[in-house]
Design a protein around this motif. Structure first.
Motif, PDB file in Angstrom:
ATOM      1  N   GLN A 173      37.674 -37.479  10.320  1.00  0.00           N
ATOM      2  CA  GLN A 173      37.229 -36.432  11.244  1.00  0.00           C
ATOM      3  C   GLN A 173      36.224 -36.924  12.288  1.00  0.00           C
ATOM      4  OE1 GLN A 173      36.333 -36.326   7.972  1.00  0.00           O
ATOM      5  NE2 GLN A 173      34.129 -36.537   8.046  1.00  0.00           N
ATOM      6  N   SER A 174      35.606 -38.080  12.042  1.00  0.00           N
ATOM      7  CA  SER A 174      34.631 -38.590  13.006  1.00  0.00           C
ATOM      8  C   SER A 174      35.263 -39.445  14.107  1.00  0.00           C
ATOM      9  CB  SER A 174      33.542 -39.401  12.275  1.00  0.00           C
ATOM     10  OG  SER A 174      34.121 -40.448  11.525  1.00  0.00           O
ATOM     11  N   ILE A 175      36.581 -39.580  14.091  1.00  0.00           N
ATOM     12  CA  ILE A 175      37.281 -40.311  15.158  1.00  0.00           C
ATOM     13  C   ILE A 175      37.783 -39.304  16.181  1.00  0.00           C
ATOM     14  CG2 ILE A 175      39.231 -41.809  15.718  1.00  0.00           C
ATOM     15  CD1 ILE A 175      39.061 -42.935  12.883  1.00  0.00           C
ATOM     16  N   GLU A 176      37.318 -39.421  17.398  1.00  0.00           N
ATOM     17  CA  GLU A 176      37.681 -38.457  18.444  1.00  0.00           C
ATOM     18  C   GLU A 176      39.183 -38.494  18.728  1.00  0.00           C
ATOM     19  OE1 GLU A 176      36.826 -37.718  23.201  1.00  0.00           O
ATOM     20  OE2 GLU A 176      35.429 -38.950  22.045  1.00  0.00           O
ATOM     21  N   GLY A 177      39.807 -37.322  18.678  1.00  0.00           N
ATOM     22  CA  GLY A 177      41.229 -37.210  18.983  1.00  0.00           C
ATOM     23  C   GLY A 177      42.156 -37.704  17.893  1.00  0.00           C
ATOM     24  N   TRP A 178      41.636 -37.833  16.663  1.00  0.00           N
ATOM     25  CA  TRP A 178      42.445 -38.380  15.561  1.00  0.00           C
ATOM     26  C   TRP A 178      43.732 -37.592  15.340  1.00  0.00           C
ATOM     27  CZ3 TRP A 178      43.502 -35.190  11.475  1.00  0.00           C
ATOM     28  CH2 TRP A 178      42.685 -34.052  11.329  1.00  0.00           C
ATOM     29  N   GLU A 179      43.701 -36.294  15.666  1.00  0.00           N
ATOM     30  CA  GLU A 179      44.884 -35.457  15.451  1.00  0.00           C
ATOM     31  C   GLU A 179      46.085 -35.985  16.236  1.00  0.00           C
ATOM     32  OE1 GLU A 179      41.286 -32.579  15.773  1.00  0.00           O
ATOM     33  OE2 GLU A 179      42.039 -34.379  16.794  1.00  0.00           O
ATOM     34  N   ARG A 180      45.841 -36.484  17.444  1.00  0.00           N
ATOM     35  CA  ARG A 180      46.935 -36.963  18.282  1.00  0.00           C
ATOM     36  C   ARG A 180      47.604 -38.184  17.659  1.00  0.00           C
ATOM     37  NH1 ARG A 180      45.401 -37.314  24.512  1.00  0.00           N
ATOM     38  NH2 ARG A 180      47.657 -37.701  24.540  1.00  0.00           N
ATOM     39  N   LEU A 181      46.775 -39.094  17.110  1.00  0.00           N
ATOM     40  CA  LEU A 181      47.347 -40.293  16.492  1.00  0.00           C
ATOM     41  C   LEU A 181      48.148 -39.937  15.240  1.00  0.00           C
ATOM     42  CD1 LEU A 181      45.958 -43.778  16.095  1.00  0.00           C
ATOM     43  CD2 LEU A 181      46.575 -42.584  13.994  1.00  0.00           C
TER      44      LEU A 181
END
Length: 427
Positions: free
Chosen positions: A117-125
């Protein structure tokens, strides 16, 4: 870039390396692995330090034992400072491509992305890799905030994921790691300790107290104060302390607001409501709403709150009176949640049932009592269950030394046997 790859090598299963496995959590492994070998994204959620990372590594190790090559597994834990450079999904993509180039894995690739959750934009990857029809990926991710599944990921994946909430050790896991017999004595030990896995690697009570304090501080700071730009951190902690010290009691946001105001704190109903919501999002505290058994619907307003682990009470706030009956109720709530029940406080005219537990078309009614030591207590505790006019299983849980016979169809369970009983009844 070569330095980044060395960080990956350090924490992965390649070259004969076997990262720490911890205590084997068989129930979670069996459940999660039952959803393997498909495109569903497996999402592990739960409070920090409940063992999500260990479970991910145990899953990876299980795959290897069953024929998957170590080079087919990519594991990254964003909590490790070695990966501080991974700030956005683009950074993570570069790292995954570096892994693919250097190891050239043959066959399906398993991506394990821990505390993502601390990686920005992780949902896209995650969405992109899970839907990539030109290659074969299976994805396991973990996170420490319940809202990670209510935003863009839920929209993007649209039902193409399955989530698992990870709790601290159950009583069975506690007796397993401490090598105690399952009985009243060990259950009380469990009740007066805690279930966070790393507690069992610490040498003494003082070290454990500092550890629990650091877990609490980390969750409040990193997952709430920084995330939501909290202006009054002391008030946030006061709310948390109030919820812990009043766990298993019926309360309302108005009650809490008025109590804090009477203590000289300047606050509002909306602020307290928001703070409680943030604390719930981190899984430190769980809310059980009231359920009208006759009307078959939830009731707004008052609710009960339960600690995710009694360690917060036992190690940090011992001075506040908190009876064994309340601790028992908290542990029964957690046991039901581990079994994937939705749990409510039951309401019938002039009476309350501690728990209405629902899962699919199953319903259990549960009443908790410290001891059923005399006729008056026994009649009072059974009365609420006897007033329910349906045929779903009814259970009363206590710490009595002897198991009582059924009474009007109501089953008595000694607390240390409750979870096994609930499993038998619900399967």
């Amino acid at each position: 870039m070569e330095e980044n790859f060395k960080s990956l090598e350090k924490f992965n299963f390649w070259n004969g390396n076997v990262p720490q496995q911890g205590f084997l959590r068989i129930a979670y492994l069996d459940n999660i692995l039952g959803f393997s070998n498909n495109k569903l994204v497996k999402v592990l959620v739960g409070q920090r330090r409940t063992g999500k990372s260990y479970i991910l590594r145990q899953i990876a190790n299980n795959l290897i034992k069953n024929g998957i090559l170590p080079t087919q597994i990519f594991y990254l834990n964003k909590e490790f400072i070695d990966f501080d450079f991974v700030k956005t999904y683009q950074d993570l993509e570069i790292l995954i491509q570096l892994y693919l180039k250097n190891l050239n894995p043959n066959g399906k690739v398993y991506l394990f992305l821990d505390e993502i959750q601390s990686i920005e934009g992780w949902e896209r990857l995650v969405n992109s890799y899970s839907q990539d029809f030109t290659a074969n990926y299976e994805i396991y991710i973990s996170g420490s905030n319940s809202k990670m599944l209510s935003g863009e990921l839920a929209t993007l994946l649209s039902g193409r994921y399955v989530s698992f909430e990870i709790f601290p050790f159950s009583f069975k896991e506690y007796t397993g790691i401490t090598r105690q017999e399952a009985n009243k004595s060990s259950y009380i030990n469990y009740m007066q300790s805690g279930g966070l896995p790393e507690l069992f690697e610490l040498p003494n009570e003082e070290t454990k107290r500092h550890y629990i304090s650091s877990v609490k501080d980390t969750v409040l700071l990193r997952d709430i104060i920084q995330r939501h730009a909290i202006k009054d951190p002391k008030l946030l902690e006061d709310v948390f302390v109030y919820l812990v010290n009043n766990a298993s009691n019926m309360m309302s946001i108005n009650n809490i607001t008025n109590y804090l105001k009477s203590s000289g704190r300047k606050t509002t109903f909306d602020t307290i409501a928001n703070y409680i919501g943030y604390i719930e999002d981190t899984f430190l505290i769980h809310k059980a709403e009231r359920f009208d058994i006759k009307g078959k619907d939830t009731i707004a307003g008052n609710a009960k709150y339960y600690c995710n682990d009694l360690a917060y009470k036992n190690y940090l706030y011992k001075g506040f009176g908190y009876g064994i009956g309340y601790q028992l109720e908290n542990l029964v709530y957690l046991a039901l949640r581990r079994l994937n029940f939705d749990v409510y406080v039951g309401v019938i005219p002039n009476k309350e049932v501690d728990f209405v537990a629902k899962k699919g078309d199953q319903t259990l009614y549960i009443q908790c009592a410290y001891l059923l030591h005399d006729e008056t207590t026994l009649n009072r505790e059974y009365a609420s269950l006897e007033a329910i006019n349906d045929n779903y299983p009814k259970i009363i849980v206590s710490l009595d030394d002897v198991s009582l016979p059924q009474k009007n169809g109501i089953i008595h369970a000694q607390a240390w046997e409750f979870e096994d009983l609930a499993i038998r009844i619900s399967t």
